[in-house]
Motif scaffolding. Structure first.
Motif, PDB file in Angstrom:
ATOM      1  N   MET A 133      -2.094  11.578   6.319  1.00 14.97           N
ATOM      2  CA  MET A 133      -1.848  10.176   5.996  1.00 14.97           C
ATOM      3  C   MET A 133      -0.566  10.097   5.180  1.00 14.97           C
ATOM      4  SD  MET A 133      -4.484   7.286   4.508  1.00 14.97           S
ATOM      5  CE  MET A 133      -5.091   8.357   3.214  1.00 14.97           C
ATOM      6  N   GLN A 137       2.431   1.382   3.402  1.00 15.89           N
ATOM      7  CA  GLN A 137       1.255   0.523   3.415  1.00 15.89           C
ATOM      8  C   GLN A 137       1.291  -0.589   4.450  1.00 15.89           C
ATOM      9  OE1 GLN A 137       2.953   1.400   0.616  1.00 15.89           O
ATOM     10  NE2 GLN A 137       1.539   2.047  -0.967  1.00 15.89           N
ATOM     11  N   LEU A 338      -5.580   1.830   2.451  1.00 22.29           N
ATOM     12  CA  LEU A 338      -5.300   3.055   3.202  1.00 22.29           C
ATOM     13  C   LEU A 338      -6.450   4.047   3.056  1.00 22.29           C
ATOM     14  CD1 LEU A 338      -1.508   3.772   2.433  1.00 22.29           C
ATOM     15  CD2 LEU A 338      -2.485   2.705   4.463  1.00 22.29           C
ATOM     16  N   TYR A 350      -3.508   3.115   9.164  1.00 19.40           N
ATOM     17  CA  TYR A 350      -2.667   3.923   8.287  1.00 19.40           C
ATOM     18  C   TYR A 350      -1.694   4.730   9.136  1.00 19.40           C
ATOM     19  CZ  TYR A 350      -5.808   7.919   9.301  1.00 19.40           C
ATOM     20  OH  TYR A 350      -6.545   8.900   9.916  1.00 19.40           O
TER      21      TYR A 350
END
Length: 468
Positions: A133, A137, A338, A350
């Motif tokens: 990840m 955002q 997220l 995400y």
């Protein structure tokens, strides 16, 4: 389902600026909703003592482990997810052990200092099967989700064009604190392009898809930068060459056919003006988004979304939907979203490292187009070297608008990272900067060293927690 066990790198009590880990990550992770999905099991700082101090300071459980080695953290079998929240200069060295150990990883942006490091990490993560990840955002932003729904519902009809003009909120003067040297040194990897441009332009790409074609200009208007020591009342301790952009402009077309016009200025916005103004135009309707923060994917407090149905004379305000994270303070809201998306397996909400690589490749292409020895753009054929019309008796210039490169250098007031298909790695031009006096108060007004206010780094994406 058991909570995901986190090993957090960079939760310091001695940050060189605003601690992004404590401002953006902890509020969610320590909330009841966050604790339902996650459990902090270990901290990794520059020393065990520093990690222990953070455990105590943030009132974490006593059984949280304290590490001073990324390798030791990677070897911990009780860690499911490594979260890296430090300056980009150290991302590669801290992330690689975790990837090699097959850990899942969440890292803040930029992913690493250069494209070679990024490609190596992405390739290794794919080989090891790590879930990744990346801290942009846009995919989780409720602003982006509302706009995408308006478009999907056909409210705008065919989308024709979009325009975004924004400000980073910081780094607009001729001096920065020593702890923010990385912003003006391209080699470090964190600058207005790889942080602020990436944040806001990622929202456009998430909304409209990838680019088909583009032209860009990246201007270095202050090629010399003073580094100051805030502890010495803003005393200049060093003056260095600056090779990162102050202004970024891009025009192009998405694969969908919609045109795009984008402008980012590295500075606070004009007094009374919003930090960002984003318009989207269709053949049936149009949208206007304004927000006090230029990085509205980080902080959308005060955002206003207006929709205009072209069959009507007035626009309506569109409210953001409320969710269980709406009560968190910014910038923790979208970071929390997220984490929620990751825990629930909602990968479309995400950005993973593979997509992060694509975003960094766009920025690298923009830099490479400007890393040549010529001024940006095509020459204007209607004007000659002496400024007269190309049809006048003086004749047309055979060189660039500004004449020879020597003349360009002599006239230069700054540098341009140009829109040209060239590969060399040197910056175009350099010249002296102005002599504007920079005060501690002025820097705090821009966000450097500030802990609150509209230009607080914690609200605009600054991250100088070096886990010290």
């Amino acid at each position: 389902m058991s909570p995901i066990r986190i090993g957090l790198i960079g939760l310091s009590t001695n940050s060189q600026g605003t601690s992004w880990a404590s401002a953006a990550h902890l509020p969610y992770l320590l909330s009841e909703q966050g604790k339902a999905h996650y459990e902090i099991k270990a901290l990794c700082n520059s020393s065990v003592e520093s990690a222990k101090k953070s455990i105590e300071h943030y009132k974490l459980p006593g059984e949280v482990k304290a590490y001073d080695s990324a390798q030791d953290l990677a070897n911990d079998k009780d860690i499911d997810l490594v979260v890296c929240v430090v300056g980009v200069e150290r991302h590669y060295e801290l992330l690689k052990p975790a990837v090699e150990a097959g850990k899942n990883i969440y890292t803040e942006l930029p992913l690493a200092s250069n494209l070679d490091q990024i490609r190596e990490l992405v390739s290794l993560a794919e080989k090891k099967g790590s879930k990744t990840m990346f801290g942009s955002q846009g995919q989780a932003s409720p602003v982006v989700k509302v706009i995408k729904k308006l478009i999907a519902d056909g409210k705008l009809g065919k989308v024709l064009s979009t325009s975004l003009k924004g400000n980073s909120g910081i780094a607009g003067g001729d001096a920065v604190p020593t702890g923010y040297k990385y912003i003006v040194v391209r080699k470090a990897g964190g600058n207005s392009a790889t942080i602020f441009f990436l944040h806001s332009f990622n929202c456009l790409l998430e909304t409209f898809g990838e680019l088909e074609a583009f032209s860009s200009v990246m201007g270095i208007e202050r090629p010399r930068m003073n580094l100051i020591d805030l502890k010495q009342n803003g005393k200049v301790v060093e003056t260095i060459d600056k090779d990162t952009p102050d202004n970024i402009m891009l025009q192009g077309r998405f694969k969908s056919g919609a045109l795009v016009n984008y402008e980012l200025r590295s500075a606070a916005q004009f007094p009374g003006e919003p930090g960002v103004r984003w318009t989207i135009h269709g053949d049936k309707g149009e949208i206007l988004v304004t927000c006090p923060s230029g990085m509205f994917d980080i902080n959308h407090e005060g955002v206003k979304i207006q929709f205009h149905d072209m069959s009507k004379d007035s626009a309506e305000t569109i409210d953001l939907p409320s969710d269980s994270l709406a009560d968190l303070k910014h910038p923790a809201q979208n970071v929390g979203r997220l984490y929620e998306a990751y825990a629930k397996g909602e990968s479309d909400s995400y950005c993973d490292w593979k997509l992060a690589l694509r975003r960094h490749e766009l920025i690298e292409e923009m830099f490479q187009r400007g890393d040549g020895s010529e001024p940006f753009g095509e020459k204007a054929s209607y004007v000659t070297k002496d400024g007269s019309s190309s049809g006048s008796s003086t004749g047309a210039s055979s060189g660039s608008i500004q004449g020879s490169q020597a003349e360009v250098d002599a006239d230069a007031q700054g540098s341009i990272l140009a829109d040209r298909e060239v590969k060399p790695k040197e910056i175009t031009r350099e010249a002296g900067s102005g002599n504007t006096q920079t005060t501690v108060e002025a820097l705090e007004a821009e966000g450097f060293g500030a802990s609150s206010g509209k230009n607080d780094l914690s609200r605009n994406g600054g991250n100088r927690d070096l886990a010290s």
